[in-house]
Design a protein around this motif. Structure first.
Motif, short mmCIF file in Angstrom:
data_model
loop_
_atom_site.label_atom_id
_atom_site.label_comp_id
_atom_site.label_asym_id
_atom_site.label_seq_id
_atom_site.Cartn_x
_atom_site.Cartn_y
_atom_site.Cartn_z
N MET A 172 40.58 29.77 14.53
CA MET A 172 39.86 31.19 14.13
C MET A 172 40.19 32.69 14.22
SD MET A 172 37.72 32.34 11.59
CE MET A 172 36.39 33.76 11.22
N LYS A 173 40.50 32.63 15.95
CA LYS A 173 40.96 33.13 16.16
C LYS A 173 42.57 33.65 15.75
CE LYS A 173 40.84 35.11 20.71
NZ LYS A 173 41.22 34.74 22.54
N THR A 174 42.86 32.81 15.72
CA THR A 174 44.63 33.29 15.33
C THR A 174 44.81 34.08 13.53
OG1 THR A 174 45.32 30.96 14.68
CG2 THR A 174 45.09 30.82 17.07
N VAL A 175 43.99 33.19 13.07
CA VAL A 175 43.91 33.74 11.92
C VAL A 175 43.47 35.85 12.24
CG1 VAL A 175 42.74 34.41 9.63
CG2 VAL A 175 43.12 31.91 10.37
N LEU A 176 43.05 35.69 12.25
CA LEU A 176 42.09 37.27 13.23
C LEU A 176 43.47 38.16 13.26
CD1 LEU A 176 39.63 39.20 12.72
CD2 LEU A 176 38.96 38.36 15.08
N ILE A 177 43.76 37.47 14.72
CA ILE A 177 45.19 37.78 15.20
C ILE A 177 46.11 38.61 13.93
CG2 ILE A 177 47.24 37.93 16.90
CD1 ILE A 177 45.16 36.52 18.39
N LEU A 178 46.35 37.13 13.02
CA LEU A 178 47.60 37.19 12.00
C LEU A 178 46.81 38.34 11.39
CD1 LEU A 178 50.49 35.99 11.22
CD2 LEU A 178 48.89 34.38 10.48
N SER A 179 46.31 38.62 11.01
CA SER A 179 45.71 39.53 9.47
C SER A 179 44.93 41.02 10.28
CB SER A 179 44.25 39.30 9.35
OG SER A 179 43.43 39.51 10.41
N ALA A 180 45.65 40.59 11.92
CA ALA A 180 45.14 42.40 12.31
C ALA A 180 46.62 42.74 12.50
CB ALA A 180 44.72 42.47 13.17
N ALA A 181 47.60 41.75 12.68
CA ALA A 181 49.15 41.91 12.68
C ALA A 181 49.80 42.25 11.23
CB ALA A 181 49.80 40.99 13.10
N VAL A 182 49.60 41.82 10.79
CA VAL A 182 49.29 42.07 9.14
C VAL A 182 49.91 43.99 8.69
CG1 VAL A 182 49.75 41.62 6.23
CG2 VAL A 182 50.46 39.98 8.68
N ALA A 183 48.10 44.61 8.77
CA ALA A 183 47.69 44.97 8.74
C ALA A 183 48.05 45.94 9.08
CB ALA A 183 45.86 45.26 9.09
N ALA A 184 48.59 46.29 10.34
CA ALA A 184 49.23 46.86 11.67
C ALA A 184 50.94 47.32 10.78
CB ALA A 184 48.81 46.50 13.41
N PHE A 185 51.60 46.22 10.48
CA PHE A 185 53.05 46.40 9.90
C PHE A 185 52.43 46.81 8.19
CE2 PHE A 185 54.52 42.89 12.40
CZ PHE A 185 55.46 43.97 13.47
N ALA A 186 51.62 46.46 7.28
CA ALA A 186 51.13 47.23 6.42
C ALA A 186 50.80 48.98 6.41
CB ALA A 186 49.86 46.45 5.38
N LEU A 187 50.09 49.78 7.10
CA LEU A 187 50.16 51.11 7.47
C LEU A 187 50.95 51.39 8.04
CD1 LEU A 187 46.60 50.05 8.76
CD2 LEU A 187 47.14 51.12 6.79
N ALA A 188 51.66 50.84 8.81
CA ALA A 188 52.79 51.34 10.34
C ALA A 188 53.63 52.24 9.09
CB ALA A 188 53.85 50.28 10.84
N GLY A 189 54.10 51.26 7.52
CA GLY A 189 54.99 52.06 6.02
C GLY A 189 54.46 53.26 5.97
N CYS A 190 53.20 53.57 5.79
CA CYS A 190 52.86 54.90 4.99
C CYS A 190 53.46 55.81 5.84
CB CYS A 190 50.90 54.86 5.40
SG CYS A 190 50.39 53.08 4.79
N ALA A 191 53.74 56.04 7.18
CA ALA A 191 53.27 56.94 8.39
C ALA A 191 55.02 57.64 7.97
CB ALA A 191 53.74 56.71 10.30
N GLU A 192 55.47 56.56 7.41
CA GLU A 192 57.14 58.02 6.96
C GLU A 192 56.83 58.39 7.08
OE1 GLU A 192 61.37 56.38 5.64
OE2 GLU A 192 59.77 55.30 4.98
N ARG A 193 57.96 59.83 7.56
CA ARG A 193 57.86 61.41 7.34
C ARG A 193 59.28 61.28 5.95
NH1 ARG A 193 59.73 64.52 13.04
NH2 ARG A 193 60.51 61.71 13.04
#
Length: 77
Positions: A1-22
């Motif tokens: 369960m903990k690894t799934v939570l960490i994996l989903s948080a990492a995916v969300a972080a990568f997805a949101l990083a693309g929104c910050a491009e100037r």
């Protein structure tokens, strides 16, 4: 369960990083002089026989370069 939570948080972080491009815009060349006025550089940077400030000569040199295939190198098979 903990690894799934960490994996989903990492995916969300990568997805949101693309929104910050100037926004990227092309600025182009900004100069005060016409291209045929030259840059006051010395010969190896100028075409042989080119007269600085002569628009007709500048245009003829461009036509010659186009006909001769500027930057069209022989390709080795």
């Amino acid at each position: 369960m903990k690894t799934v939570l960490i994996l989903s948080a990492a995916v969300a972080a990568f997805a949101l990083a693309g929104c910050a491009e100037r926004e990227q815009t092309a600025s182009g060349i900004k100069s005060d002089a016409a291209p045929w006025q030259g840059t006051n550089k010395q010969p190896p940077f100028m075409a042989a026989g080119w007269k600085q400030g002569d628009k007709a000569d500048w245009e003829s040199k461009l036509k010659v370069r186009t006909v001769n295939g500027q930057n069209d190198y022989v390709k080795v098979p």
